[in-house]
Structures are given as structure tokens and as C-alpha cells.
Design an enzyme around this catalytic site. Structure first.
Site: not given
Length: 495
Positions: A95, A176
Site C-alpha cells: 500500500g 509491494s
């Protein structure tokens, strides 16, 4: 139905039965005041009900009623009928270091099909987790978010046996920003002996920030808040004002600095002692099997954002700095000449520069040091937005990893709806999940050896698509032009 009470180092907890799986949600592993190191929560004696997700870490869209001190919780899914200690998958969400949380990942399907114990965690986000104020005398330490993940790992190591997990068979995993955290966390001396494998999906190209860059960001934020003369006041700035200041600083950084990064783990010399890639390269982690993955069209999502993500400009700027304008133009020309009919050459170049090539470089370092490593690329387009319209862009593999076949799951924090899967989705997701669970269980993604490990002189890349297949990484005109430009840019070549 509620479970029986399970003892933990903080106090007993009860969860809920979900079919063949027990779930314990919102389990407090630490508390933290703003800009302070996480500490264990106060102990309790009566069984605490852990059947709902805990408070989200403060983030855009969840600031007005955020509970800063109580956001450090984790979630556990464990097969109800386990007859032996099971391997543990410890997942750190992504995120952009700003959004997300463990509540976006329901691990019940993976737990049942492992069988394995699945753990997802929260850590502090944005300025609360990544603003480095130690040099300004405002915090006792930096890298607070990374220290949150370490506190969660410590909790798991001390308690997971009571939930059917094997504390000596923990796999660090993340996607991520979470993959960057995995790479950094794996190199910490404090984490040694608390995990045996690692998975990093779509780790950004630069996994670490310099202390000077982090200090510059802190100075800019204090100036933006007009607190340069009284920096201690930042501890009481309302969250919406603090996050808004960070956003303004981030926009300017993308235009004014080469790195352009606002958040991430920092090479501070205290928590992170060395550049993580150097630790992999010197063989310190050679006994840790490693899976590195990315998605084929990583950059599409960021190009299509409004405005386009800052990493677009900074990545192009970095390539031009490395190879000159002529080198950039040569690369782009090759990408245009070799583009698939449905491929944006500019996006493909940026995806290689920021995502694929750095992952391959890390794989080479680990393999050369004697470590077992596997490299993958996710080429399947899930029938779920934003992938349905954008292709296998950033997060496509993650959507399939956490799917409850035959359904994609909802993502409540990011407010993304799930939905039914196509037969192709199910086929690719099942293979991806099976390989991941094999890796968590055995340290190898494919027990049939259809996917060879990455090695010096033999660099296989597994393609998750229809069909699953293996291709050599170092083939084609694009690889050759990158290699030529890299060789030409070496100092000895320039001299």
C-alpha cells in the site's frame, strides 16, 4: 461458534470457528504512542474476544476516528484439526507505505489448503511509521514501522505454537511495500532464527532510503507545518493536518529530487545497519530460500492514476541519469520495436527499470552467494478491476493469491469489491497458491522441479499464465541493450 481460550504471553484469547479453520482477529501484539517505539500491551487475565479485525492503522480515508495507539494487531487463521505443528506464513501488506492493513487479507482459504497457519499484521503507516525524526531529537529510534513488524514477528515466534504453528518454520512474505519490508526485515540481526524462508512479490526497485534523504523529508515536513522552531509540537498535530502536509511534501519531492521517495525503510545505522542487498550478496542469508516475483505490466496502474504516480517521473529521470538522454532514447526505441500489439513500450521500459530488473539483480546476488532463489512473473489478467481494464498490473498476483476459489475476496480497507472468477482465473490462481504453499511448507515452489531454481549461468523465469511455462530471463534485444548500456556506463568503461 467461539473457540476455546488460547493462552498467549499477554493473556488468553478466544476466536471463532470458520468451518474447518479457527480465526483470531485483532490480536494486540503491541501498543505505541505517536513517534515512540512499540511496547507490549498491558497484560490481561480474562479471555479476550478476538473475533473482529482491530483498528486500522491511520491512513487516508481512515483518519477522523483513528486510534493511533491500538492499531498494532495481527490476525491468525489456523486449521482446526491440525495433528502436527504447521508451517507459518507471516504476511506484510503493501500500500505504498501509506494504506492497507491485515484486514484486507482473509487467510482462511490458504490455511485450510496448506494446511498452514496464516498471519497478517498491521504496522504504522505514512508519517506515523516512516517519518524519521531521530536526528531532530523527537524520537528514541527511527524505522518505527519496521520495528512494528519485528515486534509482530517476535510475538508470533513466542506464541504461534499455541495456535498449531511451528515457530521454527516461519516464512516471511509480503507484497509491494510489504515486500520491501520483508527484504529489510530479513537482514536484521534481531530477526535471525525467527524465520526460515522469504517471499517478496513486487518489491520496488529501491528497497532502502538513505538517512540523509529521510532527514531531508523530515525537515521539509517540519517546515511545511511551520514547526522548524518548535518541532516537538508535531506529536500533537491533528492527523488530517499531518497527513496533508506529507502529501504536499511528497508532490514537491517528485519534482525536486532524483530519488523522489517519501516513505520506506531507512538505512539509519541503528535499526538497519547495512544495505539489505549487501547482506544478501555476502552470503549471510544463503540458508534462506527466497521467492521473488513481479507482475508483467507493473507500471500500468501508476501511469493510469490521476495524476500519474511520482515514480513515473523519478524512474525515467534515474534511467536518463544512468545512461544519458541518448541511452534512454536507444532503450525506448528498442522497446517500441519489440512491443507486443497490446503493450505500451514506455510502460514496459519503466516496469523493467523499476520492478523487474531490480528483482532479477537481487536474485543474482542471492544465487551467487549460494542461496536458493526462484524468480517469477505474473502474466495473467484477472477478471476483476482494475486488472480487467489494465491487464496484469501491480497487485494482479496478490488478488489471485488471496482469492477464495472460485471467488475473489473483498478488500474492505481499500474499498475494492471481490467477485466471481473465470475458469482461467481459477486455473492460474490455483497454481499460484499451490506453489506458494509448497514453498511455505518445503522451501521449494514446485516439488516436481518443473520450475528450476535461479542460478548463475542459468536464469529461469516462471511465467504464471495460461499455460504456466518457463522462459530464460536473459534473452532478447531488450536484455542485450540493457547489458550494453550498463557496461558502457561503468566507471572503467567511461575512463
Amino acid at each position: 461458534m467461539l473457540t476455546n481460550a488460547v493462552p498467549t504471553t499477554n493473556g488468553p484469547i478466544v476466536g471463532v470457528e470458520q468451518g474447518a479453520v479457527r480465526a483470531f482477529k485483532g490480536v494486540a501484539f503491541a501498543i505505541a504512542r505517536r513517534f515512540a517505539r512499540a511496547t507490549p500491551p498491558p497484560a490481561w487475565t480474562e479471555p479476550r474476544r478476538c473475533t473482529d479485525y482491530g483498528a486500522f492503522a491511520p491512513q487516508p480515508g481512515h483518519l477522523d476516528h483513528a486510534d493511533e495507539e491500538s492499531c498494532l494487531s495481527l490476525n491468525i487463521w489456523t486449521p482446526a484439526a491440525a495433528d502436527r505443528p504447521l508451517p507459518v506464513m507471516f504476511f506484510i501488506h503493501g500500500g505504498a507505505f501509506v494504506t492497507g492493513g491485515g484486514a484486507d487479507y482473509d487467510g482462511s482459504f490458504l490455511a485450510a489448503h496448506g494446511p498452514a497457519v496464516i498471519v497478517t499484521i498491521n504496522y504504522r503507516l505514512g508519517p506515523l511509521g516512516f517519518l524519521q525524526l531521530h536526528r531532530h531529537g523527537l524520537t528514541e529510534a527511527d524505522n518505527l514501522a519496521l520495528q512494528d513488524t519485528l515486534a509482530a514477528l517476535d510475538w508470533v515466534h513466542a506464541n504461534i505454537a499455541n495456535f498449531g504453528g511451528d515457530p521454527d518454520a516461519v516464512t516471511l512474505s509480503g507484497q509491494s511495500a510489504g515486500a520491501s519490508m520483508v527484504i529489510a526485515l530479513a537482514t536484521l540481526p534481531q530477526a535471525k532464527g525467527k524465520f526460515i524462508r522469504a517471499i517478496a512479490l513486487s518489491a520496488p526497485g529501491r528497497n532502502i532510503m538513505t538517512a540523509d534523504h529521510a532527514d531531508d523529508i523530515a525537515r521539509r515536513v517540519l517546515d511545511e507545518l511551520e514547526l522548524a522552531r518548535d518541532p516537538g509540537v508535531i506529536a500533537s498535530v491533528p492527523l488530517p493536518k499531518l497527513f496533508a502536509a506529507m502529501e504536499r511534501v511528497g508532490r514537491r519531492l517528485a519534482d525536486e529530487t532524483e530519488q523522489g521517495t517519501l516513505f520506506g525503510p531507512v538505512l539509519d545505522g541503528t535499526v538497519i545497519l547495512r544495505e539489505p542487498r549487501d547482506v544478501f550478496a555476502d552470503g549471510s542469508l544463503r540458508d534462506i530460500p527466497l521467492w521473488l516475483g513481479s507482475c508483467r505490466d507493473e507500471m500500468v496502474m501508476f501511469l493510469k492514476s490521476t495524476p500519474p504516480a511520482a515514480m513515473i517521473r523519478t524512474t525515467e529521470r534515474q534511467v536518463r541519469t544512468a545512461f544519458g538522454d541518448a541511452g534512454w532514447c536507444r532503450l525506448l526505441s528498442y522497446y517500441r520495436g519489440t512491443a507486443r500489439p497490446d503493450e505500451d513500450p514506455y510502460e514496459a521500459l519503466l516496469s523493467d527499470a523499476f520492478w523487474h530488473r531490480p528483482m532479477a539483480d537481487l536474485a543474482r546476488l542471492h544465487a551467487a552467494a549460494g542461496g536458493a532463489v526462484w524468480l517469477s512473473r505474473f502474466d495473467h489478467r484477472p477478471a476483476l478491476e482494475p486488472f480487467l481494464s489494465q491487464g496484469p498490473t501491480h497487485g494482479a498476483d496478490n488478488a489471485c493469491l488471496w482469492a477464495h476459489l472460485p471467488e475473489f475476496i473483498d478488500r474492505p480497507i481499500l474499498k475494492r469489491k471481490g467477485g466471481p472468477m473465470t475458469p482461467a482465473d481459477i486455473d492460474v490462481a490455483a497454481r499460484f497458491q499451490d506453489n506458494l504453499l509448497r514453498f511455505v511448507t518445503t522451501g521449494m515452489p514446485d516439488v516436481t522441479e518443473a520450475w528450476p531454481r535461479f542460478a548463475t549461468g542459468n536464469e529461469p523465469l516462471a511465467i504464471f499464465g495460461q499455460p504456466f511455462h518457463i522462459v530464460p530471463l536473459n534473452e532478447g534485444a531488450r536484455f542485450r541493450v540493457w547489458a550494453e548500456l550498463t557496461e558502457q556506463s561503468r566507471p572503467e568503461a567511461v575512463a
